[in-house]
Design a protein around this motif. Structure first.
Motif, PDB file in Angstrom:
ATOM      1  N   GLU A 297      31.644  51.088 -27.952  1.00 12.27           N
ATOM      2  CA  GLU A 297      33.108  50.955 -27.618  1.00 12.27           C
ATOM      3  C   GLU A 297      33.746  51.051 -28.947  1.00 12.27           C
ATOM      4  N   GLU A 298      33.333  50.706 -30.243  1.00  8.22           N
ATOM      5  CA  GLU A 298      33.758  50.984 -31.476  1.00  8.22           C
ATOM      6  C   GLU A 298      33.844  52.717 -31.528  1.00  8.22           C
ATOM      7  N   LEU A 299      33.042  53.428 -31.212  1.00 11.21           N
ATOM      8  CA  LEU A 299      32.839  54.696 -31.515  1.00 11.21           C
ATOM      9  C   LEU A 299      33.921  55.795 -30.701  1.00 11.21           C
ATOM     10  N   LEU A 300      34.143  55.083 -29.212  1.00  7.58           N
ATOM     11  CA  LEU A 300      34.884  55.481 -28.516  1.00  7.58           C
ATOM     12  C   LEU A 300      36.265  55.536 -28.722  1.00  7.58           C
ATOM     13  N   GLN A 301      36.657  54.269 -29.253  1.00  3.01           N
ATOM     14  CA  GLN A 301      37.901  53.984 -29.680  1.00  3.01           C
ATOM     15  C   GLN A 301      38.447  54.373 -31.159  1.00  3.01           C
ATOM     16  N   PHE A 302      37.524  54.958 -31.876  1.00  2.89           N
ATOM     17  CA  PHE A 302      37.561  55.081 -33.213  1.00  2.89           C
ATOM     18  C   PHE A 302      39.016  56.033 -33.584  1.00  2.89           C
ATOM     19  N   ASP A 303      39.704  55.358 -34.364  1.00  4.66           N
ATOM     20  CA  ASP A 303      40.982  56.089 -34.921  1.00  4.66           C
ATOM     21  C   ASP A 303      40.967  56.288 -36.312  1.00  4.66           C
ATOM     22  N   GLY A 304      40.660  57.471 -36.817  1.00  2.00           N
ATOM     23  CA  GLY A 304      40.701  57.774 -38.199  1.00  2.00           C
ATOM     24  C   GLY A 304      41.858  57.583 -39.078  1.00  2.00           C
ATOM     25  N   GLN A 305      42.843  57.362 -38.464  1.00  2.00           N
ATOM     26  CA  GLN A 305      44.218  56.987 -39.224  1.00  2.00           C
ATOM     27  C   GLN A 305      44.275  55.537 -39.742  1.00  2.00           C
ATOM     28  N   LYS A 306      43.345  54.863 -38.829  1.00  2.00           N
ATOM     29  CA  LYS A 306      43.549  53.286 -39.229  1.00  2.00           C
ATOM     30  C   LYS A 306      42.843  52.890 -40.570  1.00  2.00           C
ATOM     31  N   SER A 307      43.759  51.954 -41.237  1.00  2.00           N
ATOM     32  CA  SER A 307      43.126  51.802 -42.622  1.00  2.00           C
ATOM     33  C   SER A 307      42.207  50.671 -42.732  1.00  2.00           C
ATOM     34  N   PHE A 308      42.198  49.886 -41.538  1.00  2.00           N
ATOM     35  CA  PHE A 308      41.080  48.729 -41.633  1.00  2.00           C
ATOM     36  C   PHE A 308      40.667  48.870 -40.064  1.00  2.00           C
ATOM     37  N   GLN A 309      39.280  49.202 -40.104  1.00  2.00           N
ATOM     38  CA  GLN A 309      38.269  49.167 -38.981  1.00  2.00           C
ATOM     39  C   GLN A 309      37.854  47.636 -38.428  1.00  2.00           C
ATOM     40  N   ASN A 310      37.592  47.640 -37.460  1.00  6.33           N
ATOM     41  CA  ASN A 310      36.997  46.294 -36.791  1.00  6.33           C
ATOM     42  C   ASN A 310      35.718  46.031 -37.422  1.00  6.33           C
ATOM     43  N   LYS A 311      35.555  44.698 -37.849  1.00  4.60           N
ATOM     44  CA  LYS A 311      34.183  44.109 -38.179  1.00  4.60           C
ATOM     45  C   LYS A 311      33.917  42.983 -37.019  1.00  4.60           C
ATOM     46  N   HIS A 312      32.635  43.051 -36.521  1.00  9.92           N
ATOM     47  CA  HIS A 312      32.224  42.369 -35.449  1.00  9.92           C
ATOM     48  C   HIS A 312      30.663  41.551 -35.996  1.00  9.92           C
ATOM     49  N   LEU A 313      30.917  40.197 -36.181  1.00  5.70           N
ATOM     50  CA  LEU A 313      29.973  39.390 -36.357  1.00  5.70           C
ATOM     51  C   LEU A 313      29.350  38.691 -35.035  1.00  5.70           C
TER      52      LEU A 313
END
Length: 328
Positions: A297-313
Motif C-alpha cells: 500500500e505504501e509503495l503504490l501511494q508513494f509521493d516523492g514530494q512529501k517531506s515526511f513519509q508514513n511509519k507503521h509500528l
C-alpha cells in the motif's frame, strides 16, 4: 514469432490501436475484443521492456532482502508476492546475502530497469543511494523520514515475552541474540526485554554473540552447555528469533534440564517454512501478512514530494505453544 503488426492485421485495426490496448489506453469494446482474440490466436507476447520504456515505468517491483534462509523472510516473500499479484504487479526477487555491494547493484539495476518501485530489508548503509524519487519502502530498517517504514512493535514484543515467562514461573532470565549493528528490530527487542526485567527487579543475563552467522548455532550450543553443565542458572530464555530458539533446543539435547519443565523458552517471529508446518516454539508472532499488505500500500501511494513519509509500528501477539508451561 508474431509481432504487433500481425495482431493489428488479424484484428482489422491499426497498429496504434493495438499499442493503446496493450498499454492500458481505453479503446472501443468491440475493438478490444477483436484484439484480444487476435493476441490469443497468434500467441503474441508484448515486449515488456518496450512498454516500460514508453511508460517510464514497469509492472515489476524489486524486493531486496538479505537472505531467503529463514522462515520469516520466506513467508514474507510469499505474502509480498500475493499482494503484488492482487495489484497486477510482478516481483523481482533480489537476494543480497547481506553483501553491501550486491545490494547497491540491485538498487542501480532497479533504477535502470525503471521498475515500479523497491521494497527492501537492508542492514547495509545504502541510504545515500536511495534518495531519488523512485518509490521505495523499507521493512524493519529506518532510513530517514522520506522513506516509508514498516516494522513490528519489537520493543513491546520483547516485554511481552519476558512477561509471559515471568507469569509462568520463571525467575532468572537469559536473552540470546547476535550483534547486527544496523538491525534496529533486534536491539529494540533487547531493550524491551531488559526494560521489563529492570522494572520487575528480575535477574537477567544477555548473551550477545559478536561472531559471523556461520557457526552461530555451534557457539550457542557451546555457551548453553557450559552454563548448564552443573546447574540450571536461568529458568527462562528469550531468543530474539525462532531460529535462535531452535538452536537453544538443540543445545539442551544432551543436558539434564528439560524444556519447558525446567527451562521455559520463547522465540520471536511465528513464521513457517511451509504452509502447513506445525509450530512448536512458543513465540512472539509478527503479523507477516499485514507487513506485506501495508508495504505494498505504501509503495503504490508513494509521493516523492512529501517531506515526511508514513511509519507503521504493527502489533504482535504471544503464541503459547510447546516450550512454555501452561498456566494453572
Amino acid at each position: 514469432m508474431a509481432n504487433m503488426n500481425d495482431v493489428a492485421k488479424l484484428a482489422g485495426v491499426s497498429r496504434g490501436t493495438v499499442s493503446n490496448y496493450i498499454n492500458g489506453v481505453k479503446v472501443k469494446a468491440v475493438l478490444a475484443e477483436r484484439i484480444e482474440v487476435a493476441i490469443k490466436e497468434l500467441n503474441y507476447v508484448p515486449n515488456q521492456s518496450a512498454r516500460a520504456l514508453k511508460k517510464q515505468t514497469s509492472d515489476t517491483v524489486a524486493f531486496i532482502l538479505p537472505t531467503i534462509w529463514t522462515p520469516f523472510f520466506a513467508e514474507l516473500t510469499h505474502y509480498i508476492q500475493l499482494e503484488l499479484q492482487k495489484n497486477n504487479l510482478k516481483m523481482l526477487l533480489c537476494n543480497s546475502n547481506n553483501e553491501f555491494t550486491l545490494e547497491l547493484d540491485y538498487v542501480k539495476m532497479a533504477k535502470e530497469e525503471k521498475v515500479k518501485g523497491i521494497i527492501t530489508i537492508s542492514y547495509s548503509d545504502i541510504e545515500p543511494y536511495i534518495t531519488s524519487n523512485l518509490p521505495i519502502v523499507s521493512i524493519e530498517r529506518y532510513f530517514n523520514q522520506r522513506v516509508p517504514f514498516v516494522t513490528s512493535d519489537n520493543f513491546q514484543g520483547a516485554r511481552l515475552a519476558a512477561h509471559e515467562l515471568h507469569k509462568r514461573g520463571s525467575k532468572k532470565f537469559l536473552m540470546i541474540l547476535r550483534a547486527l549493528p544496523a538491525n534496529l528490530g533486534i536491539y529494540e527487542r533487547m531493550n524491551g526485554f531488559i526494560a521489563y526485567c529492570k522494572h520487575e527487579g528480575l535477574e537477567y543475563e544477555v548473551y550477545m554473540d559478536k561472531g559471523e552467522s556461520m557457526g552461530f548455532a555451534q557457539r550457542i550450543e557451546s555457551y548453553i552447555q557450559k552454563e548448564y553443565r552443573n546447574e540450571c542458572p536461568y529458568d527462562g530464555i528469550f531468543a530474539v528469533t525462532d531460529r535462535y530458539a531452535e538452536y537453544v533446543i538443540q543445545a539442551f539435547q544432551n543436558l539434564p534440564w528439560k524444556i519447558p519443565e525446567d527451562v521455559q523458552l520463547i522465540g520471536f517471529d511465528g513464521a513457517r517454512s511451509y504452509h502447513q508446518q506445525p509450530l512448536t516454539v512458543s513465540t512472539i508472532a509478527q503479523n507477516i501478512k499485514e507487513i506485506a499488505k501495508v508495504s505494498i500500500e505504501e509503495l503504490l501511494q508513494f509521493d516523492g514530494q512529501k517531506s515526511f513519509q508514513n511509519k507503521h509500528l504493527l502489533p504482535v501477539q504471544f503464541w503459547d505453544l510447546k516450550t512454555t508451561r501452561n498456566l494453572e
